[in-house]
Design a protein around this motif. Structure first.
Motif, PDB file in Angstrom:
ATOM      1  N   ALA A   1      13.267 104.147 102.309  1.00 31.30           N
ATOM      2  CA  ALA A   1      12.105 103.534 101.847  1.00 31.30           C
ATOM      3  C   ALA A   1      11.528 103.616 100.749  1.00 31.30           C
ATOM      4  CB  ALA A   1      10.865 104.448 102.902  1.00 31.30           C
ATOM      5  N   LEU A   2      10.712 102.766 100.303  1.00 34.29           N
ATOM      6  CA  LEU A   2      10.223 102.933  98.948  1.00 34.29           C
ATOM      7  C   LEU A   2       8.976 103.343  98.909  1.00 34.29           C
ATOM      8  CD1 LEU A   2      11.121 101.594  96.083  1.00 34.29           C
ATOM      9  CD2 LEU A   2       9.627  99.607  96.491  1.00 34.29           C
ATOM     10  N   THR A   3       8.472 104.256  97.832  1.00 34.34           N
ATOM     11  CA  THR A   3       7.387 104.725  97.709  1.00 34.34           C
ATOM     12  C   THR A   3       7.118 104.668  96.048  1.00 34.34           C
ATOM     13  OG1 THR A   3       8.200 106.985  97.191  1.00 34.34           O
ATOM     14  CG2 THR A   3       7.533 106.565  99.472  1.00 34.34           C
ATOM     15  N   ARG A   4       5.601 104.569  95.944  1.00 32.10           N
ATOM     16  CA  ARG A   4       5.117 104.484  94.332  1.00 32.10           C
ATOM     17  C   ARG A   4       4.047 105.415  94.418  1.00 32.10           C
ATOM     18  NH1 ARG A   4       1.466  99.010  93.255  1.00 32.10           N
ATOM     19  NH2 ARG A   4      -0.165 100.126  92.335  1.00 32.10           N
ATOM     20  N   ARG A   5       4.076 106.115  93.261  1.00 33.51           N
ATOM     21  CA  ARG A   5       3.120 107.239  92.765  1.00 33.51           C
ATOM     22  C   ARG A   5       2.892 107.035  91.195  1.00 33.51           C
ATOM     23  NH1 ARG A   5       5.702 111.543  90.561  1.00 33.51           N
ATOM     24  NH2 ARG A   5       7.954 111.637  90.722  1.00 33.51           N
ATOM     25  N   GLY A   6       1.855 107.811  90.665  1.00 26.92           N
ATOM     26  CA  GLY A   6       1.145 107.785  89.521  1.00 26.92           C
ATOM     27  C   GLY A   6       2.077 108.906  88.943  1.00 26.92           C
ATOM     28  N   TYR A   7       2.151 108.711  87.494  1.00 23.51           N
ATOM     29  CA  TYR A   7       2.545 109.671  86.513  1.00 23.51           C
ATOM     30  C   TYR A   7       1.904 111.121  86.511  1.00 23.51           C
ATOM     31  CZ  TYR A   7       4.494 111.662  82.152  1.00 23.51           C
ATOM     32  OH  TYR A   7       5.129 112.566  81.112  1.00 23.51           O
ATOM     33  N   THR A   8       2.587 112.115  86.656  1.00 25.17           N
ATOM     34  CA  THR A   8       1.774 113.570  86.609  1.00 25.17           C
ATOM     35  C   THR A   8       2.055 114.454  85.531  1.00 25.17           C
ATOM     36  OG1 THR A   8       3.406 114.553  88.119  1.00 25.17           O
ATOM     37  CG2 THR A   8       1.504 113.488  89.357  1.00 25.17           C
ATOM     38  N   GLY A   9       3.062 114.250  84.589  1.00 21.29           N
ATOM     39  CA  GLY A   9       3.409 115.156  83.914  1.00 21.29           C
ATOM     40  C   GLY A   9       4.846 115.076  83.411  1.00 21.29           C
ATOM     41  N   PRO A  10       5.320 116.098  82.618  1.00 20.70           N
ATOM     42  CA  PRO A  10       6.727 115.987  81.940  1.00 20.70           C
ATOM     43  C   PRO A  10       7.655 115.780  83.010  1.00 20.70           C
ATOM     44  CG  PRO A  10       5.323 117.780  80.588  1.00 20.70           C
ATOM     45  CD  PRO A  10       4.447 117.274  81.508  1.00 20.70           C
ATOM     46  N   ALA A  11       7.679 116.359  84.173  1.00 19.49           N
ATOM     47  CA  ALA A  11       8.565 116.546  85.112  1.00 19.49           C
ATOM     48  C   ALA A  11       8.890 114.881  85.426  1.00 19.49           C
ATOM     49  CB  ALA A  11       8.231 117.198  86.227  1.00 19.49           C
ATOM     50  N   ASP A  12       7.925 114.267  85.557  1.00 19.77           N
ATOM     51  CA  ASP A  12       8.098 112.805  85.902  1.00 19.77           C
ATOM     52  C   ASP A  12       8.814 112.093  84.772  1.00 19.77           C
ATOM     53  OD1 ASP A  12       7.063 113.204  88.225  1.00 19.77           O
ATOM     54  OD2 ASP A  12       5.150 112.547  87.933  1.00 19.77           O
ATOM     55  N   LEU A  13       8.564 112.534  83.498  1.00 19.63           N
ATOM     56  CA  LEU A  13       9.121 111.709  82.577  1.00 19.63           C
ATOM     57  C   LEU A  13      10.666 111.984  82.678  1.00 19.63           C
ATOM     58  CD1 LEU A  13       8.923 110.241  80.067  1.00 19.63           C
ATOM     59  CD2 LEU A  13       9.223 112.423  78.524  1.00 19.63           C
ATOM     60  N   ARG A  14      11.107 113.190  83.062  1.00 18.15           N
ATOM     61  CA  ARG A  14      12.685 113.619  83.309  1.00 18.15           C
ATOM     62  C   ARG A  14      13.064 112.884  84.212  1.00 18.15           C
ATOM     63  NH1 ARG A  14      17.037 113.968  83.425  1.00 18.15           N
ATOM     64  NH2 ARG A  14      18.346 115.619  83.164  1.00 18.15           N
ATOM     65  N   ALA A  15      12.222 112.245  85.370  1.00 21.82           N
ATOM     66  CA  ALA A  15      12.676 111.538  86.459  1.00 21.82           C
ATOM     67  C   ALA A  15      12.809 110.025  85.839  1.00 21.82           C
ATOM     68  CB  ALA A  15      11.539 111.443  87.709  1.00 21.82           C
ATOM     69  N   MET A  16      12.018 109.680  84.864  1.00 19.76           N
ATOM     70  CA  MET A  16      12.022 108.329  84.265  1.00 19.76           C
ATOM     71  C   MET A  16      13.431 108.280  83.513  1.00 19.76           C
ATOM     72  SD  MET A  16       7.962 108.033  83.320  1.00 19.76           S
ATOM     73  CE  MET A  16       8.117 106.465  82.389  1.00 19.76           C
ATOM     74  N   GLN A  17      13.667 109.129  82.695  1.00 16.88           N
ATOM     75  CA  GLN A  17      14.869 109.535  82.061  1.00 16.88           C
ATOM     76  C   GLN A  17      16.200 109.238  82.922  1.00 16.88           C
ATOM     77  OE1 GLN A  17      13.538 112.968  80.025  1.00 16.88           O
ATOM     78  NE2 GLN A  17      13.969 112.123  78.021  1.00 16.88           N
ATOM     79  N   SER A  18      15.955 109.772  84.150  1.00 12.26           N
ATOM     80  CA  SER A  18      17.154 109.892  85.022  1.00 12.26           C
ATOM     81  C   SER A  18      17.416 108.483  85.459  1.00 12.26           C
ATOM     82  CB  SER A  18      16.806 110.686  86.454  1.00 12.26           C
ATOM     83  OG  SER A  18      15.839 109.750  87.231  1.00 12.26           O
ATOM     84  N   VAL A  19      16.588 107.730  85.635  1.00  9.32           N
ATOM     85  CA  VAL A  19      17.102 106.176  85.921  1.00  9.32           C
ATOM     86  C   VAL A  19      17.527 105.476  84.609  1.00  9.32           C
ATOM     87  CG1 VAL A  19      14.819 105.291  85.776  1.00  9.32           C
ATOM     88  CG2 VAL A  19      16.365 104.075  87.174  1.00  9.32           C
ATOM     89  N   ALA A  20      16.870 105.916  83.531  1.00 12.64           N
ATOM     90  CA  ALA A  20      17.430 105.207  82.248  1.00 12.64           C
ATOM     91  C   ALA A  20      18.787 105.407  82.051  1.00 12.64           C
ATOM     92  CB  ALA A  20      16.572 105.549  81.228  1.00 12.64           C
ATOM     93  N   GLN A  21      19.140 106.786  82.473  1.00 13.16           N
ATOM     94  CA  GLN A  21      20.550 107.357  82.234  1.00 13.16           C
ATOM     95  C   GLN A  21      21.424 106.920  83.217  1.00 13.16           C
ATOM     96  OE1 GLN A  21      21.424 111.730  82.994  1.00 13.16           O
ATOM     97  NE2 GLN A  21      22.222 111.671  80.727  1.00 13.16           N
ATOM     98  N   ARG A  22      21.247 106.549  84.296  1.00 16.90           N
ATOM     99  CA  ARG A  22      21.945 106.293  85.432  1.00 16.90           C
ATOM    100  C   ARG A  22      22.324 104.732  85.284  1.00 16.90           C
ATOM    101  NH1 ARG A  22      20.097 104.039  90.128  1.00 16.90           N
ATOM    102  NH2 ARG A  22      18.044 104.673  89.921  1.00 16.90           N
ATOM    103  N   ILE A  23      21.446 104.081  84.640  1.00 17.28           N
ATOM    104  CA  ILE A  23      21.819 102.574  84.642  1.00 17.28           C
ATOM    105  C   ILE A  23      22.223 102.185  83.175  1.00 17.28           C
ATOM    106  CG2 ILE A  23      20.229 101.959  86.698  1.00 17.28           C
ATOM    107  CD1 ILE A  23      18.415 100.957  84.603  1.00 17.28           C
TER     108      ILE A  23
END
Length: 311
Positions: free
Chosen positions: A3-25
């Motif tokens: 399932a796909l979900t969408r949520r707003g950015y909440t802080g530095p932990a979410d930047l790390r999550a954004m970096q995770s997809v940048a690194q993976r692809i």
């Protein structure tokens, strides 16, 4: 399919999550290195209200995200395995931006994002100003050389004030401050041993080069690089970049990338510098614009859980 979900950015932990997809692809068809995200998010302080940001997740992984610079510029990253999400991100951008004209800059190799932009009525802007994506394998690196009296070295904690001073002078006017650069230094994947400077005989830092290392992909990104105006044409930029590249290679990088702006007065010396260092272009940015209108959601799209709206 998860399932796909969408949520707003909440802080530095979410930047790390954004970096995770940048690194993976990460590939030569990807516009963003993990270092881009750390540098762009933390180099300035107090700008979160200008930056609505939303993440799309599936199966516990970030698969797309959008980051608006109000009033109307979008940065986005979409997993090529989920190309339909580019339309999701553009729809959110349309709903959230406040400008009459919307602007999106992507890499020419991001074919799935370019296709979504064209489907949504964005027009490619003809301009000679763009970023050239360049790379170099870290083999056969020359040794750095500086004039007598100058010293090459990585930064140490006590260097913060001088490190910020050289950046602000090179990129004047700059919003980088000592508190914001302290945040850069605390961000993943910053390493002080990859943040190099040339110290002048008078104690000032005359040139600087910061490299961000993606260990998983063994790729380092140069961001930013600069020399004080009064010290230019003395080979200091070449020397500090070579010193940082040697350090990155020692830390495990096999390749380095850099993204100079082409045909802009502030970056006139960048392309000759990087060509001289052995970097060669492999892609370039494209800028698309369109006037605002609502974009119909993609069939089967997620509900806007936690999405940020225009402020």
């Amino acid at each position: 399919m998860p399932a796909l979900t969408r949520r707003g950015y909440t802080g530095p932990a979410d930047l790390r999550a954004m970096q995770s997809v940048a690194q993976r692809i990460w590939s030569k068809a990807s516009s963003l290195h993990i270092g881009d995200l750390a540098w762009q998010r933390f180099q300035h302080a107090g700008r979160e209200a200008e930056w609505p940001t939303v993440l799309w997740e599936a199966g516990g992984e970030v698969v797309a995200w959008g980051w608006i610079s109000l009033p109307g510029e979008l940065a986005l990253l979409v997993d090529p395995a989920r190309p339909e999400l580019a339309l999701e991100v553009l729809g959110w951008f349309e709903d959230t931006a406040s400008a009459a004209e919307l602007t999106v800059t992507v890499l020419d190799a991001e074919k799935h994002v370019v296709a979504a932009l064209e489907r949504c009525g964005y027009a490619l802007q003809e301009s000679s100003v763009h970023q050239s994506y360049m790379s170099r394998l870290l083999v056969d690196l020359p040794e750095p050389v500086v004039p007598a009296g100058f010293t090459l070295r990585p930064v140490v904690p006590d260097d913060l004030a001088r490190r910020v001073a050289v950046h602000r002078a090179v990129w004047h006017p700059s919003r980088v401050t000592e508190p914001s650069y302290r945040s850069v230094m605390a961000a993943w994947p910053y390493r002080a041993e990859l943040d190099w400077v040339v110290e002048a005989p008078d104690g000032r830092f005359a040139a600087q080069c910061l490299i961000w290392l993606d260990e998983r992909n063994a790729v380092g990104e140069l961001e930013p690089v600069g020399t004080l105006p009064e010290f230019r044409r003395a080979g200091l930029a070449r020397a500090v970049c070579l010193a940082a590249l040697h350090a990155a290679h020692h830390a495990g990088a096999r390749e380095a990338v850099v993204y100079p702006v082409i045909n802009h007065p502030k970056s006139a010396g960048a392309l000759p510098l990087y060509r001289d260092l052995g970097f060669r272009p492999y892609a370039r940015t494209l800028t698309f614009t369109r006037t605002r209108r609502r974009i119909p959601p993609f069939p089967g799209s997620a509900s806007p859980e936690g999405a940020q709206r225009r402020r």
